[in-house]
Scaffold this motif. Structure first.
Motif, PDB file in Angstrom:
ATOM      1  N   ASP A 149       0.819  -1.225   0.000  1.00  7.97           N
ATOM      2  CA  ASP A 149       0.000   0.000   0.000  1.00  7.97           C
ATOM      3  C   ASP A 149       0.850   1.272   0.000  1.00  7.97           C
ATOM      4  OD1 ASP A 149       0.222  -1.355   2.723  1.00  7.97           O
ATOM      5  OD2 ASP A 149      -0.225   0.691   3.340  1.00  7.97           O
ATOM      6  N   ALA A 150       2.029   1.228   0.656  1.00  7.05           N
ATOM      7  CA  ALA A 150       2.887   2.428   0.651  1.00  7.05           C
ATOM      8  C   ALA A 150       3.436   2.699  -0.751  1.00  7.05           C
ATOM      9  CB  ALA A 150       4.034   2.275   1.648  1.00  7.05           C
ATOM     10  N   ALA A 151       3.821   1.632  -1.448  1.00  3.61           N
ATOM     11  CA  ALA A 151       4.327   1.792  -2.821  1.00  3.61           C
ATOM     12  C   ALA A 151       3.241   2.372  -3.723  1.00  3.61           C
ATOM     13  CB  ALA A 151       4.816   0.449  -3.371  1.00  3.61           C
ATOM     14  N   ARG A 152       2.005   1.857  -3.576  1.00  2.00           N
ATOM     15  CA  ARG A 152       0.904   2.365  -4.396  1.00  2.00           C
ATOM     16  C   ARG A 152       0.528   3.787  -4.000  1.00  2.00           C
ATOM     17  NH1 ARG A 152      -3.460  -0.677  -3.337  1.00  2.00           N
ATOM     18  NH2 ARG A 152      -2.473  -2.090  -1.879  1.00  2.00           N
ATOM     19  N   SER A 153       0.589   4.082  -2.704  1.00  2.00           N
ATOM     20  CA  SER A 153       0.326   5.452  -2.228  1.00  2.00           C
ATOM     21  C   SER A 153       1.359   6.417  -2.795  1.00  2.00           C
ATOM     22  CB  SER A 153       0.365   5.495  -0.698  1.00  2.00           C
ATOM     23  OG  SER A 153      -0.585   4.634  -0.120  1.00  2.00           O
ATOM     24  N   PHE A 154       2.632   5.991  -2.758  1.00  2.00           N
ATOM     25  CA  PHE A 154       3.751   6.819  -3.229  1.00  2.00           C
ATOM     26  C   PHE A 154       3.561   7.184  -4.707  1.00  2.00           C
ATOM     27  CE2 PHE A 154       8.213   7.251  -4.740  1.00  2.00           C
ATOM     28  CZ  PHE A 154       8.648   8.245  -3.874  1.00  2.00           C
ATOM     29  N   ARG A 155       3.132   6.196  -5.501  1.00  3.08           N
ATOM     30  CA  ARG A 155       2.957   6.436  -6.938  1.00  3.08           C
ATOM     31  C   ARG A 155       1.693   7.260  -7.223  1.00  3.08           C
ATOM     32  NH1 ARG A 155       7.109   4.072  -6.735  1.00  3.08           N
ATOM     33  NH2 ARG A 155       7.686   1.875  -6.757  1.00  3.08           N
ATOM     34  N   ALA A 156       0.667   7.053  -6.388  1.00  3.49           N
ATOM     35  CA  ALA A 156      -0.611   7.749  -6.611  1.00  3.49           C
ATOM     36  C   ALA A 156      -0.603   9.179  -6.071  1.00  3.49           C
ATOM     37  CB  ALA A 156      -1.747   6.963  -5.969  1.00  3.49           C
ATOM     38  N   ASP A 207       5.021  -9.715   9.175  1.00  2.00           N
ATOM     39  CA  ASP A 207       3.804  -9.326   9.897  1.00  2.00           C
ATOM     40  C   ASP A 207       3.875  -7.945  10.529  1.00  2.00           C
ATOM     41  OD1 ASP A 207       5.434  -9.835  12.077  1.00  2.00           O
ATOM     42  OD2 ASP A 207       4.475 -11.719  12.608  1.00  2.00           O
ATOM     43  N   GLY A 208       5.076  -7.393  10.693  1.00  2.80           N
ATOM     44  CA  GLY A 208       5.195  -6.051  11.254  1.00  2.80           C
ATOM     45  C   GLY A 208       4.882  -4.950  10.257  1.00  2.80           C
ATOM     46  N   LEU A 209       4.637  -5.335   8.982  1.00  2.00           N
ATOM     47  CA  LEU A 209       4.463  -4.322   7.934  1.00  2.00           C
ATOM     48  C   LEU A 209       3.075  -4.354   7.312  1.00  2.00           C
ATOM     49  CD1 LEU A 209       7.936  -4.755   6.142  1.00  2.00           C
ATOM     50  CD2 LEU A 209       7.346  -3.287   8.076  1.00  2.00           C
ATOM     51  N   LYS A 210       2.091  -4.826   8.068  1.00  2.00           N
ATOM     52  CA  LYS A 210       0.737  -4.956   7.533  1.00  2.00           C
ATOM     53  C   LYS A 210      -0.112  -3.702   7.692  1.00  2.00           C
ATOM     54  CE  LYS A 210       0.217  -9.966   8.182  1.00  2.00           C
ATOM     55  NZ  LYS A 210      -0.626 -10.996   8.822  1.00  2.00           N
ATOM     56  N   VAL A 211       0.351  -2.745   8.502  1.00  2.00           N
ATOM     57  CA  VAL A 211      -0.489  -1.582   8.806  1.00  2.00           C
ATOM     58  C   VAL A 211      -0.292  -0.470   7.774  1.00  2.00           C
ATOM     59  CG1 VAL A 211      -0.736  -2.012  11.268  1.00  2.00           C
ATOM     60  CG2 VAL A 211       1.293  -0.808  10.441  1.00  2.00           C
ATOM     61  N   PRO A 212      -1.320   0.362   7.559  1.00  2.92           N
ATOM     62  CA  PRO A 212      -1.241   1.404   6.537  1.00  2.92           C
ATOM     63  C   PRO A 212      -0.627   2.707   7.053  1.00  2.92           C
ATOM     64  CG  PRO A 212      -3.441   1.375   7.456  1.00  2.92           C
ATOM     65  CD  PRO A 212      -2.673   0.273   8.157  1.00  2.92           C
ATOM     66  N   LEU A 213      -0.193   3.533   6.123  1.00  2.00           N
ATOM     67  CA  LEU A 213       0.277   4.878   6.452  1.00  2.00           C
ATOM     68  C   LEU A 213      -0.866   5.708   7.037  1.00  2.00           C
ATOM     69  CD1 LEU A 213       2.185   5.515   3.110  1.00  2.00           C
ATOM     70  CD2 LEU A 213       3.279   5.260   5.343  1.00  2.00           C
ATOM     71  N   LYS A 214      -0.491   6.705   7.842  1.00  2.00           N
ATOM     72  CA  LYS A 214      -1.467   7.670   8.360  1.00  2.00           C
ATOM     73  C   LYS A 214      -0.991   9.079   7.984  1.00  2.00           C
ATOM     74  CE  LYS A 214      -4.165   4.799  10.810  1.00  2.00           C
ATOM     75  NZ  LYS A 214      -5.604   4.624  10.556  1.00  2.00           N
ATOM     76  N   ASP A 215      -1.774  10.094   8.352  1.00  4.42           N
ATOM     77  CA  ASP A 215      -1.490  11.449   7.873  1.00  4.42           C
ATOM     78  C   ASP A 215      -0.091  11.950   8.227  1.00  4.42           C
ATOM     79  OD1 ASP A 215      -2.228  11.490  10.549  1.00  4.42           O
ATOM     80  OD2 ASP A 215      -3.328  13.372  10.428  1.00  4.42           O
ATOM     81  N   LEU A 216       0.344  11.687   9.443  1.00  7.33           N
ATOM     82  CA  LEU A 216       1.638  12.225   9.881  1.00  7.33           C
ATOM     83  C   LEU A 216       2.806  11.513   9.187  1.00  7.33           C
ATOM     84  CD1 LEU A 216       2.662  14.419  11.713  1.00  7.33           C
ATOM     85  CD2 LEU A 216       2.637  12.811  13.625  1.00  7.33           C
TER      86      LEU A 216
END
Length: 327
Positions: free
Chosen positions: A220-227, A241-250
């Motif tokens: 999701d971070a890669a797709r967010s970065f491109r979008a 398993d430590g990398l399953k959570v999404p980015l937030k505003d900050l």
């Protein structure tokens, strides 16, 4: 310390203050090298080993900054969070060091070993169902009943300032290896470590390129970065398993402003990289920590002949369920 409830963007001064505040409670983790892995990757790599950190992960830095930055009045009510992993351990550790309560909402399906570790550090667990709605509902109740200070696992300026101390140490230690790296590569899930790295490097060494490393199955971070905007996955499945959570505003603020690229690796590439480090460097790391090496090996042209700082984020792994034992 500013009021974190305003969700202000932490500054370089916040990071420096965090480093002074947490120094008595953390390890200055070593930087290790491997000539074999350098030859394999075609670049020079410098591994900042947060797997040797207190509670086994970098998250003790941010958690300790939040806990020890509280006033006596705030601290008396304790701290609270929701987490099934390293943040739960780290916040419980830091709260125990200060002698204040730590309330953790954990899914009932969380590994027993992690629940035992949280309780071992003095954390008070309230279980919830393994769903976002249940976690939020149960946490809201615990938060209201206790009045404890909410320390978000990553979308918290105090946490990001604390995580930024890792990159500061890396730069200081790189002086022994002839100067700054060309790249720093770190895993990305919610983005706390990457944000702290951006905060520090943009001030101390803006020429260093920051690369975020992510599982292909939780990209999701890669797709967010491109979008150019946050794209959040609901429930990605990955060995990391430590990398399953999404980015937030900050954290997104730092990613969009300072990250040069987000590179991904497949599940097999992550497992192979993890096994390589175990075999060649003799260090225990969790799958999430292997994602940077996996992406470096996958993109030899990007890193050819360069000096690359690699942040090994943690070593909390279930030794009875290593990923290469599953096939």
């Amino acid at each position: 310390m500013k009021d974190h409830s305003e969700m202000y963007v932490p500054t370089f001064d916040d990071m420096k203050a965090a480093h002074e505040r947490i120094r008595p409670h953390i390890h200055r983790t070593p930087v290790l090298t491997s000539s074999y892995l350098d030859e394999l990757a075609g670049c020079e790599m410098f591994f900042k080993c947060e797997n040797f950190q207190k509670a086994g992960a970098f998250k003790v830095r941010g958690a300790s900054n939040a806990v020890f930055g509280l006033s006596e009045t705030q601290a008396a009510r304790g701290v609270a969070t929701h987490s099934s992993g390293n943040h739960a351990l780290s916040l419980s550790y830091a709260a125990g060091r200060r002698g204040i309560p730590c309330h953790v909402v954990m899914p009932r399906t969380a590994p027993q070993a992690k629940k035992d570790a949280v309780r071992g550090y003095g954390g008070i667990i309230t279980e919830c169902e393994p769903s976002t709605s249940s976690r939020e509902e149960v946490f809201a109740k615990v938060h209201a009943e206790t009045g404890a200070d909410f320390v978000h696992p990553y979308n918290d300026p105090r946490v990001i300032a604390g995580q930024g101390t890792c990159a500061r140490e890396l730069l200081q230690q790189m002086a022994d290896f002839g100067g700054n790296p060309d790249f720093v590569v770190a895993p990305i899930g919610g983005g706390g470590m990457i944000s702290g790295t951006c905060l520090t490097l943009s001030n101390l060494a803006p020429e260093v390129k920051i690369i975020a490393a992510e599982p292909e199955q939780a990209d999701d971070a890669a797709r967010s970065f491109r979008a150019g905007h946050i794209i959040a996955d609901d429930a990605p499945e990955t060995v990391a398993d430590g990398l399953k959570v999404p980015l937030k505003d900050l954290t997104w603020h730092f990613v969009k402003g300072h990250v040069s690229d987000v590179l991904t690796a497949t599940e097999q590439e992550i497992i192979d990289a993890m096994k390589l480090i175990w075999q060649r460097m003799k260090i225990v790391m969790e799958p999430s920590s292997a994602v940077p090496l996996a992406t470096i090996l996958k993109n030899p042209d990007t890193f050819a002949g360069k000096r690359v700082g690699v942040i090994v984020t943690g070593g909390n792994v279930d030794l009875a369920k290593l990923p290469w034992m599953q096939s």
